[in-house]
Scaffold this motif. Structure first.
Motif, PDB file in Angstrom:
ATOM      1  N   GLU A 159       9.073  -3.033   5.514  1.00  0.00           N
ATOM      2  CA  GLU A 159       8.211  -4.062   6.105  1.00  0.00           C
ATOM      3  C   GLU A 159       6.764  -3.581   6.166  1.00  0.00           C
ATOM      4  OE1 GLU A 159       7.113  -7.666   7.599  1.00  0.00           O
ATOM      5  OE2 GLU A 159       9.106  -7.125   6.887  1.00  0.00           O
ATOM      6  N   ARG A 160       6.569  -2.334   6.518  1.00  0.00           N
ATOM      7  CA  ARG A 160       5.206  -1.782   6.553  1.00  0.00           C
ATOM      8  C   ARG A 160       4.584  -1.754   5.159  1.00  0.00           C
ATOM      9  NH1 ARG A 160       6.318   3.113  10.816  1.00  0.00           N
ATOM     10  NH2 ARG A 160       6.223   1.809  12.668  1.00  0.00           N
ATOM     11  N   ARG A 161       5.392  -1.394   4.151  1.00  0.00           N
ATOM     12  CA  ARG A 161       4.872  -1.394   2.774  1.00  0.00           C
ATOM     13  C   ARG A 161       4.491  -2.814   2.345  1.00  0.00           C
ATOM     14  NH1 ARG A 161       9.073   2.343   2.200  1.00  0.00           N
ATOM     15  NH2 ARG A 161      10.452   0.784   1.312  1.00  0.00           N
ATOM     16  N   ARG A 162       5.327  -3.802   2.703  1.00  0.00           N
ATOM     17  CA  ARG A 162       5.017  -5.199   2.363  1.00  0.00           C
ATOM     18  C   ARG A 162       3.734  -5.642   3.055  1.00  0.00           C
ATOM     19  NH1 ARG A 162      10.760  -5.666   2.674  1.00  0.00           N
ATOM     20  NH2 ARG A 162      10.657  -6.317   4.851  1.00  0.00           N
ATOM     21  N   ASP A 163       3.595  -5.294   4.316  1.00  0.00           N
ATOM     22  CA  ASP A 163       2.386  -5.650   5.067  1.00  0.00           C
ATOM     23  C   ASP A 163       1.146  -5.007   4.447  1.00  0.00           C
ATOM     24  OD1 ASP A 163       3.837  -7.172   6.835  1.00  0.00           O
ATOM     25  OD2 ASP A 163       3.842  -5.671   8.434  1.00  0.00           O
ATOM     26  N   LYS A 164       1.275  -3.757   4.050  1.00  0.00           N
ATOM     27  CA  LYS A 164       0.153  -3.042   3.447  1.00  0.00           C
ATOM     28  C   LYS A 164      -0.252  -3.701   2.125  1.00  0.00           C
ATOM     29  CE  LYS A 164      -1.363   1.544   2.090  1.00  0.00           C
ATOM     30  NZ  LYS A 164      -0.996   2.938   1.949  1.00  0.00           N
ATOM     31  N   ARG A 165       0.745  -4.065   1.307  1.00  0.00           N
ATOM     32  CA  ARG A 165       0.439  -4.726   0.024  1.00  0.00           C
ATOM     33  C   ARG A 165      -0.254  -6.079   0.259  1.00  0.00           C
ATOM     34  NH1 ARG A 165       5.508  -2.511  -1.759  1.00  0.00           N
ATOM     35  NH2 ARG A 165       6.573  -4.419  -1.176  1.00  0.00           N
ATOM     36  N   ARG A 166       0.182  -6.812   1.295  1.00  0.00           N
ATOM     37  CA  ARG A 166      -0.433  -8.106   1.611  1.00  0.00           C
ATOM     38  C   ARG A 166      -1.878  -7.954   2.026  1.00  0.00           C
ATOM     39  NH1 ARG A 166       4.051 -10.420   5.463  1.00  0.00           N
ATOM     40  NH2 ARG A 166       5.393  -8.956   4.462  1.00  0.00           N
ATOM     41  N   THR A 167      -2.161  -6.941   2.828  1.00  0.00           N
ATOM     42  CA  THR A 167      -3.524  -6.744   3.300  1.00  0.00           C
ATOM     43  C   THR A 167      -4.430  -6.188   2.218  1.00  0.00           C
ATOM     44  OG1 THR A 167      -2.999  -4.563   4.209  1.00  0.00           O
ATOM     45  CG2 THR A 167      -2.851  -6.449   5.708  1.00  0.00           C
ATOM     46  N   GLU A 168      -3.850  -5.420   1.281  1.00  0.00           N
ATOM     47  CA  GLU A 168      -4.647  -4.846   0.200  1.00  0.00           C
ATOM     48  C   GLU A 168      -4.849  -5.842  -0.941  1.00  0.00           C
ATOM     49  OE1 GLU A 168      -2.493  -1.374  -0.926  1.00  0.00           O
ATOM     50  OE2 GLU A 168      -3.299  -0.175   0.713  1.00  0.00           O
ATOM     51  N   GLY A 169      -3.899  -6.749  -1.077  1.00  0.00           N
ATOM     52  CA  GLY A 169      -3.925  -7.643  -2.243  1.00  0.00           C
ATOM     53  C   GLY A 169      -4.530  -8.910  -1.956  1.00  0.00           C
TER      54      GLY A 169
END
Length: 129
Positions: A119-129
């Protein structure tokens, strides 16, 4: 069935070494059961490893028959007493679990940690992308 042992020691490595020795388990034997090298166990016990993976801690606790939270905090720590006020009830409950139940509990906790990390990786990708 393994009985729970009293978790003694001032730091994580010392507590692991104490419990391992009390159980008559070698560093090599514990390493094989946990899925790490004997050098890794030696470094953890010597305090040379600052961060230990949660799944490894759970497997170590399982192998030595200890409450995983007592392993991390130490039974006499303020943190342990604060977060786990029903110590005797919890220890009694943990001691009643069969080995397969303890392994299942460890897998469930690991699955939880894996999901949180995903979930943290998904959140990070959303904020970076």
């Amino acid at each position: 069935m393994k009985k729970s042992v009293t978790v003694e020691g001032t730091d994580l490595g010392e507590r692991i070494a104490h419990m391992r020795i009390k159980r008559g388990i070698s560093q090599i034997g514990l390493a094989k059961a946990v899925g790490v090298s004997a050098t890794a166990i030696n470094k953890i016990e010597a305090g040379e490893t600052r961060m230990v993976r949660a799944d490894h801690l759970l497997r170590i606790a399982l192998e030595v028959g200890a409450d995983p939270f007592a392993l991390v905090f130490g039974e006499n720590s303020d943190e342990y007493r604060f977060y786990f006020p029903r110590l005797e009830t919890q220890k009694a409950l943990f001691a009643t679990l069969r080995g397969d139940q303890k392994r299942l509990l460890a897998r469930l906790i690991q699955a939880f940690y894996d999901e949180v990390a995903a979930e943290r990786r998904r959140d990070k990708r959303r904020t970076e992308g």
